[in-house]
Design an enzyme around this catalytic site. Structure first.
Site, mmCIF file in Angstrom:
data_model
loop_
_atom_site.group_PDB
_atom_site.id
_atom_site.type_symbol
_atom_site.label_atom_id
_atom_site.label_comp_id
_atom_site.label_asym_id
_atom_site.label_seq_id
_atom_site.Cartn_x
_atom_site.Cartn_y
_atom_site.Cartn_z
ATOM 1 N N ASP A 1 0.819 -1.214 0.000
ATOM 2 C CA ASP A 1 0.000 0.000 0.000
ATOM 3 C C ASP A 1 0.853 1.265 0.000
ATOM 4 O O ASP A 1 1.874 1.335 0.702
ATOM 5 C CB ASP A 1 -0.875 0.039 1.267
ATOM 6 C CG ASP A 1 -2.312 -0.359 0.975
ATOM 7 O OD1 ASP A 1 -2.705 -0.406 -0.202
ATOM 8 O OD2 ASP A 1 -3.042 -0.632 1.948
ATOM 9 N N LYS B 1 -0.452 -0.301 -4.244
ATOM 10 C CA LYS B 1 -1.894 0.001 -4.247
ATOM 11 C C LYS B 1 -2.109 1.413 -3.714
ATOM 12 O O LYS B 1 -1.417 1.832 -2.771
ATOM 13 C CB LYS B 1 -2.661 -1.015 -3.373
ATOM 14 C CG LYS B 1 -4.159 -0.698 -3.245
ATOM 15 C CD LYS B 1 -4.959 -1.872 -2.719
ATOM 16 C CE LYS B 1 -4.979 -2.024 -1.220
ATOM 17 N NZ LYS B 1 -5.517 -0.850 -0.473
ATOM 18 N N GLU C 1 -14.082 -1.937 -1.828
ATOM 19 C CA GLU C 1 -14.325 -2.131 -0.394
ATOM 20 C C GLU C 1 -15.714 -1.622 -0.002
ATOM 21 O O GLU C 1 -16.079 -0.484 -0.321
ATOM 22 C CB GLU C 1 -13.240 -1.409 0.428
ATOM 23 C CG GLU C 1 -13.449 -1.607 1.939
ATOM 24 C CD GLU C 1 -12.243 -1.261 2.790
ATOM 25 O OE1 GLU C 1 -11.168 -0.964 2.248
ATOM 26 O OE2 GLU C 1 -12.396 -1.292 4.024
HETATM 27 O O1 KIV Z 1 -4.972 -1.768 4.131
HETATM 28 C C1 KIV Z 1 -5.623 -2.782 3.875
HETATM 29 O O2 KIV Z 1 -5.535 -3.822 4.549
HETATM 30 C C2 KIV Z 1 -6.539 -2.738 2.746
HETATM 31 C C3 KIV Z 1 -7.542 -3.829 2.646
HETATM 32 C C4 KIV Z 1 -8.638 -3.558 3.605
HETATM 33 C C5 KIV Z 1 -8.028 -4.013 1.265
HETATM 34 O O3 KIV Z 1 -6.497 -1.834 1.977
#
Ligand code: KIV
Length: 274
Positions: free
Chosen positions: A82, A112, A181
């Site tokens: 992320d 992401k 989500e």
């Molecule tokens: O940060 C995370 O774990 C996420 C998931 C909830 C998809 O973005």
């Protein structure tokens, strides 16, 4: 064999993809051993590993620290890391620089980021730099203060149409996958049919191209609030609590360590000591 984004894309409409979060080496090894296709080093680490109230305080350095450990453990699974709050919102060049740092320093296969059409320029630039992108729309936890809480998204005509437009925009910009989500199942199904990207649902029903869950949630790691979309596949909290209590008891009773947990020394040596 390390899974690629093309292996994942070939699964669209064929076989749903499985994805779980991980934040450390051993969990990544176990998830990988189970054959899970993709691992997400989510910024949810702010909540589930670091004890923050939300994901906003998580830094690029935090993501890299945990991402490195996960990538060392994931021999086959495709790892996505992320991009945390304010690592891509500020500008296209910040987005590319931070995505590049995350990929170079962790050895992940993709990044992401949260947001739809308004971040299409970031997605396009990151993909052009050679970094695969997963987009994240619907409930985007980094915008919790704008959304006014963690609620199901896309319930009105306007909101549902915006979700579809966002999905098309991020797919057009080059995202190979889109996390959906907290989206009504029928809307997620529509989106899945409309975009070439893989849709990976969390609280978005069974018709997405794949599913993702936070591993602590699905293992029942805590006894706190569990969102409706989570299924507890185990009750680790109970197992851990019982083990910790038994350990405490055995420490106090001196039944642990037992002889088989203990190193010995000969009487002869002991006798010579003064
Ligand atoms: O940060 C995370 O774990 C996420 C998931 C909830 C998809 O973005």
């Amino acid at each position: 064999m390390k899974k690629s984004i093309y292996d994942m894309l070939s699964r669209k409409g064929v076989l749903p993809v499985s994805m779980l979060t991980a934040y450390d080496y051993h969990t990544a090894c176990t998830i990988d051993e189970a054959g899970i296709d993709m691992i997400l080093v989510g910024d949810s680490l702010g909540n589930v590993m670091l004890g923050y109230e939300n994901t906003l305080a998580v830094t690029v350095d935090d993501m890299i620290h945990h991402g490195k450990a996960v990538c060392r453990g994931a021999k086959n699974a495709l790892v996505v890391v992320d991009m945390p709050f304010m690592s891509y919102q500020t500008s296209v060049s910040d987005a590319v620089a931070n995505a590049g740092r995350i990929m170079k320093e962790t050895n992940c296969q993709a990044v992401k980021l949260e947001g739809g059409a308004e971040y299409a320029d970031r997605i396009k630039a990151i993909v052009q730099a050679g970094i695969p992108v997963v987009a994240h729309i619907g409930l985007t936890p980094q915008s919790v203060n704008m959304l006014g809480g963690y609620k199901v998204q896309g319930k009105t005509v306007e909101a549902a149409q915006k979700l579809i437009d966002d999905a098309k925009a991020v797919a057009e910009a080059g995202a190979f996958a889109i996390t959906l989500e907290c989206v009504p199942a029928a809307l997620a199904k529509k989106v899945t049919e409309m975009v070439p990207a893989l849709t990976i649902g969390i609280g978005a029903g069974k018709d997405c191209d794949g599913q993702v869950l936070v591993y602590q949630d699905m293992l029942g790691y805590t006894d706190g609030f569990t969102p409706k979309f989570v299924k507890k596949f185990a009750n680790l909290h109970e197992v851990m609590l019982e083990a910790f209590k038994q350990y405490k008891e055995e420490c106090e009773q001196r039944t642990f360590p037992a002889p088989n947990n203990t190193f010995t020394i000969s009487e002869e040596v002991l006798e010579k000591l003064y």
